[in-house]
Enzyme design. Structure first.
Site, PDB file in Angstrom:
ATOM      1  N   CYS A  27       0.822  -1.215   0.000  1.00 43.24           N
ATOM      2  CA  CYS A  27       0.000   0.000   0.000  1.00 43.24           C
ATOM      3  C   CYS A  27       0.854   1.262   0.000  1.00 43.24           C
ATOM      4  O   CYS A  27       0.540   2.252  -0.672  1.00 43.24           O
ATOM      5  CB  CYS A  27      -0.930   0.000   1.203  1.00 43.24           C
ATOM      6  SG  CYS A  27      -0.073  -0.164   2.796  1.00 43.24           S
ATOM      7  N   HIS A  74      -1.796   0.791   7.043  1.00 42.03           N
ATOM      8  CA  HIS A  74      -2.134   1.013   5.637  1.00 42.03           C
ATOM      9  C   HIS A  74      -1.703   2.417   5.228  1.00 42.03           C
ATOM     10  O   HIS A  74      -1.504   3.300   6.081  1.00 42.03           O
ATOM     11  CB  HIS A  74      -3.644   0.852   5.455  1.00 42.03           C
ATOM     12  CG  HIS A  74      -4.101   0.668   4.046  1.00 42.03           C
ATOM     13  ND1 HIS A  74      -3.486  -0.180   3.148  1.00 42.03           N
ATOM     14  CD2 HIS A  74      -5.131   1.224   3.360  1.00 42.03           C
ATOM     15  CE1 HIS A  74      -4.126  -0.155   1.990  1.00 42.03           C
ATOM     16  NE2 HIS A  74      -5.121   0.712   2.091  1.00 42.03           N
ATOM     17  N   ASN A  78      -8.172   4.614  -2.320  1.00 43.80           N
ATOM     18  CA  ASN A  78      -7.583   3.385  -1.806  1.00 43.80           C
ATOM     19  C   ASN A  78      -6.933   2.623  -2.958  1.00 43.80           C
ATOM     20  O   ASN A  78      -7.001   3.041  -4.114  1.00 43.80           O
ATOM     21  CB  ASN A  78      -8.659   2.538  -1.120  1.00 43.80           C
ATOM     22  CG  ASN A  78      -8.097   1.608  -0.061  1.00 43.80           C
ATOM     23  OD1 ASN A  78      -6.897   1.363  -0.013  1.00 43.80           O
ATOM     24  ND2 ASN A  78      -8.953   1.086   0.781  1.00 43.80           N
TER      25      ASN A  78
END
Length: 440
Positions: free
Chosen positions: A70, A364, A385
């Site tokens: 991520c 994240h 995202n």
């Protein structure tokens, strides 16, 4: 002396449970659907509508799939938006596999260097034990991405696409960790038998050659030269020949990573505001960009994120996405799960207490692309995202102000937007933190 749980205690617990209001009904709910579903707030409320007063136009989301990249996806996403706008290339995507290949190689090198540096220490030493617990994973920090890109450049995703292993990293993770722990045994044994540092590093180079081969099998070997073909937003065809990853990065992105600063915000014991902290154990690219952050009060942190969006630049941010999140709807809402009410327990801890007890975790990284302001105060945030378009609003999530306040721990801000006291903190000598520090 420690005291056991007695049967008298258990009888008291049973009596307390029986007397607790609605305990039988609550027990059925938790047993049938679990504590989160049993305590979840209503989804789809008007307050969480995907509408924003300030918003940056961005394209289709990316998908990291079953990997921990991520931090890399978020950084490449901030740069692709910049490049897409600059060159008129719709939904330009850089190769995450290309940089992930070199990330794993650099992490392997750093691990083996640490093994050499600590070879005389016992296995029970905290630094050695922490080192061996996680020799090589696919997680990382913003500065790790910056260091990789500055050294190795970028390539378009079409030049080095995803493989099974880049998209689903558990098997290659396990294989690399097995290899590196075996390498650690060999290096430590060689040191015990009298090998000097030059001899140990010669062994390390041989070990890295094997790791390079493993990575080439898993990710494909990175290209050294390629042609870049694309059509711009006006459907005009372009081809740029004989590019290297470094020349492609310089021409089509050209970020100066020195223009960006990571800000953290925690009131954990021992952490001072307007102080720079660094984590040497996480400097995966040796002699590259070090992992460091300036700790600032949360209101400063929030104000600067708003200013950067209003200036037309997206914001890389580190967070605990697993807290108060509904993945399918793309909801990030503070207090989404009312565990306090469900269990009749006060679970409340402030951010500093969560860091100090390791409840807080930067699990994240994502990208802020919009904010909704009411009388100048953020009400909700638009979040890009990297979990594909089937979650949230075509892959975009909505975070409310409470979630941002509670679970956003890092933002990356342009130097030109920083106030004088933050700039002054950058001039201070950074305080080095151990790998096991909660801020890490």
């Amino acid at each position: 002396m420690s005291k056991e749980v007695s049967f008298t205690d258990i009888d008291t617990f049973r009596k307390d449970l029986a007397e607790h209001p609605a305990s039988a009904a609550l027990a059925r709910a938790v047993q049938n659907v679990g504590p989160y579903a049993a305590s979840r707030d209503t989804l789809g409320k008007a307050a969480m509508a995907p509408v924003f007063s300030d918003e940056i136009d961005t394209g289709a989301v990316t998908n990291q799939k079953k990997s921990g990249r991520c931090w890399l996806f978020a950084e490449l996403n901030t740069m692709r938006h910049f490049s897409s706008d600059k060159f008129g290339i719709k939904d330009l995507e850089f190769s995450q596999a290309y940089n992930a290949f070199y990330d794993r190689l650099e992490k392997s090198n750093l691990f083996l260097e640490h093994v050499i540096a600590t070879a005389d220490k016992p296995l029970t030493d905290r630094e050695v034990a922490d080192l061996l617990a996680a020799p090589n994973g696919d997680g990382g920090q913003y500065d790790n991405a910056a260091g990789l890109i500055a050294k190795y450049g970028l390539v378009p995703k079409s030049v080095m696409p995803e493989t099974f292993n880049s998209s689903q990293t558990n098997e290659i993770n396990a294989s690399l960790e097995l290899k590196l722990r075996k390498d650690a045994v060999e290096l430590r044994q060689a040191r015990a038998e009298g090998a000097d540092e030059d001899q140990l590093r010669a062994t390390k180079v041989d070990q890295l050659s094997t790791i390079y081969r493993m990575l080439a099998y898993a990710y494909g070997e990175p290209t050294k030269k390629f042609d870049f073909e694309y059509r711009d937003k006006d459907k005009q065809y372009h081809i740029d020949r004989d590019l290297t990853p470094q020349s492609f990065y310089k021409k089509y992105v050209g970020f100066d990573f020195d223009d960006y600063v990571t800000l953290a915000s925690t009131n954990a014991p021992g952490k001072k505001y307007y102080q720079t902290y660094t984590i040497p154990a996480q400097n995966t690219v040796i002699e590259g960009q070090p992992v460091k952050a300036v700790n600032v009060p949360h209101d400063v942190f929030t104000e600067l994120a708003v200013k950067q969006i209003q200036a037309g630049t997206t914001v890389w941010f580190g967070n605990d996405v697993l807290a108060d999140m509904d993945r399918k709807s793309g909801t990030l809402e503070g207090g989404l799960y009312d565990l306090n009410g469900l269990f009749d327990v006060d679970f409340t801890m402030d951010k500093g207490e969560r860091f100090a007890t390791r409840q807080a975790e930067v699990s994240h990284a994502m990208v802020l692309t919009g904010v909704d302001l009411v009388d100048g105060t953020p009400r909700r945030w638009k979040v890009e995202n990297s979990w594909g378009k089937d979650n949230g609003h075509d892959g975009y999530f909505v975070a409310d102000a409470k979630w941002f306040d509670d679970y956003v721990y890092e933002v990356v801000i342009k130097k030109s937007l920083l106030p004088a006291d933050v700039l002054a903190a950058l001039d201070k000598e950074p305080i080095a933190l151990p790998a096991w520090d909660p801020l890490a």
